[in-house]
Design a protein around this motif. Structure first.
Motif, mmCIF file in Angstrom:
data_model
loop_
_atom_site.group_PDB
_atom_site.id
_atom_site.type_symbol
_atom_site.label_atom_id
_atom_site.label_comp_id
_atom_site.label_asym_id
_atom_site.label_seq_id
_atom_site.Cartn_x
_atom_site.Cartn_y
_atom_site.Cartn_z
ATOM 1 N N GLU A 1 0.813 -1.218 0.000
ATOM 2 C CA GLU A 1 0.000 0.000 0.000
ATOM 3 C C GLU A 1 0.850 1.274 0.000
ATOM 4 O O GLU A 1 0.387 2.338 -0.426
ATOM 5 C CB GLU A 1 -0.955 0.021 1.202
ATOM 6 C CG GLU A 1 -0.279 -0.155 2.558
ATOM 7 C CD GLU A 1 -0.217 -1.587 3.019
ATOM 8 O OE1 GLU A 1 -0.200 -1.801 4.250
ATOM 9 O OE2 GLU A 1 -0.168 -2.499 2.165
ATOM 10 N N LYS B 1 1.637 3.066 -3.627
ATOM 11 C CA LYS B 1 0.670 3.857 -4.393
ATOM 12 C C LYS B 1 1.161 5.290 -4.588
ATOM 13 O O LYS B 1 1.604 5.950 -3.646
ATOM 14 C CB LYS B 1 -0.684 3.862 -3.687
ATOM 15 C CG LYS B 1 -1.799 4.474 -4.525
ATOM 16 C CD LYS B 1 -3.156 4.260 -3.887
ATOM 17 C CE LYS B 1 -4.267 4.782 -4.796
ATOM 18 N NZ LYS B 1 -5.606 4.556 -4.212
ATOM 19 N N LEU C 1 1.041 -8.055 -9.787
ATOM 20 C CA LEU C 1 0.180 -6.881 -9.647
ATOM 21 C C LEU C 1 -1.246 -7.191 -10.108
ATOM 22 O O LEU C 1 -2.212 -6.721 -9.486
ATOM 23 C CB LEU C 1 0.758 -5.705 -10.445
ATOM 24 C CG LEU C 1 2.091 -5.140 -9.916
ATOM 25 C CD1 LEU C 1 2.625 -4.072 -10.857
ATOM 26 C CD2 LEU C 1 1.935 -4.583 -8.502
ATOM 27 N N LYS D 1 -5.020 -7.011 -8.211
ATOM 28 C CA LYS D 1 -5.972 -6.078 -8.842
ATOM 29 C C LYS D 1 -5.397 -4.667 -8.942
ATOM 30 O O LYS D 1 -6.115 -3.667 -8.818
ATOM 31 C CB LYS D 1 -7.295 -6.027 -8.064
ATOM 32 C CG LYS D 1 -7.904 -7.379 -7.737
ATOM 33 C CD LYS D 1 -8.207 -8.192 -8.983
ATOM 34 C CE LYS D 1 -8.889 -9.514 -8.611
ATOM 35 N NZ LYS D 1 -9.014 -10.437 -9.766
ATOM 36 N N ILE D 2 -4.095 -4.591 -9.172
ATOM 37 C CA ILE D 2 -3.428 -3.302 -9.308
ATOM 38 C C ILE D 2 -3.160 -3.026 -10.778
ATOM 39 O O ILE D 2 -2.515 -3.825 -11.462
ATOM 40 C CB ILE D 2 -2.106 -3.265 -8.519
ATOM 41 C CG1 ILE D 2 -2.382 -3.264 -7.014
ATOM 42 C CG2 ILE D 2 -1.261 -2.049 -8.908
ATOM 43 C CD1 ILE D 2 -1.136 -3.335 -6.154
ATOM 44 N N ASN D 3 -3.644 -1.907 -11.268
ATOM 45 C CA ASN D 3 -3.349 -1.432 -12.617
ATOM 46 C C ASN D 3 -2.160 -0.482 -12.518
ATOM 47 O O ASN D 3 -2.299 0.626 -11.980
ATOM 48 C CB ASN D 3 -4.562 -0.706 -13.199
ATOM 49 C CG ASN D 3 -4.310 -0.184 -14.607
ATOM 50 O OD1 ASN D 3 -3.171 -0.083 -15.054
ATOM 51 N ND2 ASN D 3 -5.380 0.165 -15.306
ATOM 52 N N PRO D 4 -0.981 -0.865 -12.999
ATOM 53 C CA PRO D 4 0.214 -0.020 -12.829
ATOM 54 C C PRO D 4 0.035 1.400 -13.333
ATOM 55 O O PRO D 4 0.523 2.356 -12.710
ATOM 56 C CB PRO D 4 1.289 -0.764 -13.631
ATOM 57 C CG PRO D 4 0.830 -2.178 -13.656
ATOM 58 C CD PRO D 4 -0.668 -2.119 -13.710
ATOM 59 N N TYR E 1 -2.030 3.068 -10.556
ATOM 60 C CA TYR E 1 -1.593 2.934 -9.165
ATOM 61 C C TYR E 1 -0.321 3.724 -8.884
ATOM 62 O O TYR E 1 -0.153 4.265 -7.789
ATOM 63 C CB TYR E 1 -1.369 1.453 -8.854
ATOM 64 C CG TYR E 1 -1.274 1.120 -7.388
ATOM 65 C CD1 TYR E 1 -2.423 1.016 -6.610
ATOM 66 C CD2 TYR E 1 -0.042 0.889 -6.780
ATOM 67 C CE1 TYR E 1 -2.353 0.690 -5.266
ATOM 68 C CE2 TYR E 1 0.044 0.573 -5.436
ATOM 69 C CZ TYR E 1 -1.116 0.477 -4.682
ATOM 70 O OH TYR E 1 -1.046 0.169 -3.351
#
Length: 268
Positions: free
Chosen positions: A120, A123, A144, A148-151, A154
């Motif tokens: 976290e 971000k 990632l 569920k992280i979209n680079p 994020y």
């Protein structure tokens, strides 16, 4: 009779090809072609003696060039990250046969002084990867996706460098806040590299550097190559440069691991 005659010509041609110089396509981000050839002299001398054909190393840094050369069947052997070996398998029929023991994973790291220690905390920060086609980058992006992280959304910025030296230099000049390297390189940066880094997280593991042989070589010649690689540890000169990199020997591949890795890193 005609079919037998054609088959006989094909086998003769393959045997002749196997007696020509056998080039090993080395994927190496860090060493120059001259340095790589010098470091590999004991290894190529061993293979030349055991296989009965001249063996030479050809070092290539760029993913696209390595795969383009593989498509042309330039290499008798390839030595590269597992993802590139599997790509060469798809486009040109190269068969993975032995690998360096152990696994590689993508390590997300940040300078300890930055205070970035947990996912976290990443971000809104600047992140640096090696090239988009490298196995470590693909493993990192898969991690990632799992989270569920979209680079693009994020992170403040996403930069891809040509090689791992680019990521190291970006850290040095404070161009990135987070760098992604393979787990072994991360450890070396924290020791010999003189950096004090937090390991934020790691991806799933994947097979280590892998040798693949041309699939259209005669079966007996492919077996001869495989046996030579598996027995290379018995020759001190053959393994000298590999032992310097921390690789004491090679082991047979488990193709199921490779298929699982490719399914994991595939863009869905």
């Amino acid at each position: 009779m005609k079919k037998l005659w054609v088959m006989g010509l094909w086998l003769c041609a393959m045997t002749a090809n196997a007696s020509d110089t056998l080039f090993i396509g080395f994927q190496d981000y860090n060493r120059s072609p001259i340095q790589s050839a010098q470091d590999s002299r004991g290894f190529t001398a061993y293979l030349t003696r055991v296989l009965g054909v001249p063996v030479k190393v050809e070092t290539i840094r760029e993913h696209d060039k390595l795969i383009a050369e593989a498509k042309q069947k330039r290499f008798g052997l390839m030595f590269a990250p597992a993802s590139m070996i599997m790509e060469a398998n798809v486009v040109a029929g190269y068969e993975p046969v032995v690998r360096v023991p152990g696994q590689l994973a993508a390590a997300f790291a940040a300078p300890a002084a930055s205070g970035i220690a947990f996912p976290e905390d990443m971000k809104g920060k600047r992140i640096g990867f090696t090239d988009k086609n490298s196995m470590i980058t693909l493993l990192a992006l898969a991690k990632l996706r799992d989270m569920k992280i979209n680079p693009a959304k994020y992170f403040k910025s996403v930069t891809y460098y040509n090689d791992i030296d680019g990521v190291y230099t970006a850290f040095k000049y404070h161009l990135i806040d987070i760098g992604v390297a393979n787990s072994i390189v991360y450890s070396s940066w924290n020791t010999a590299g003189g950096m004090d880094l937090n390991l934020i997280m790691q991806s799933q593991g994947a097979p280590h550097l892998t040798f693949a042989v041309r699939g259209d070589y005669p079966a007996e010649f492919k077996k001869k190559i495989t046996d030579a690689l598996l027995n290379a540890y018995k020759d001190p000169a053959a393994m000298q440069s590999f032992r310097g990199a921390g690789f004491p020997n090679f082991e047979p591949v488990d193709i199921a691991q490779y298929k699982a890795m490719m399914a994991y890193i595939a863009v869905k």
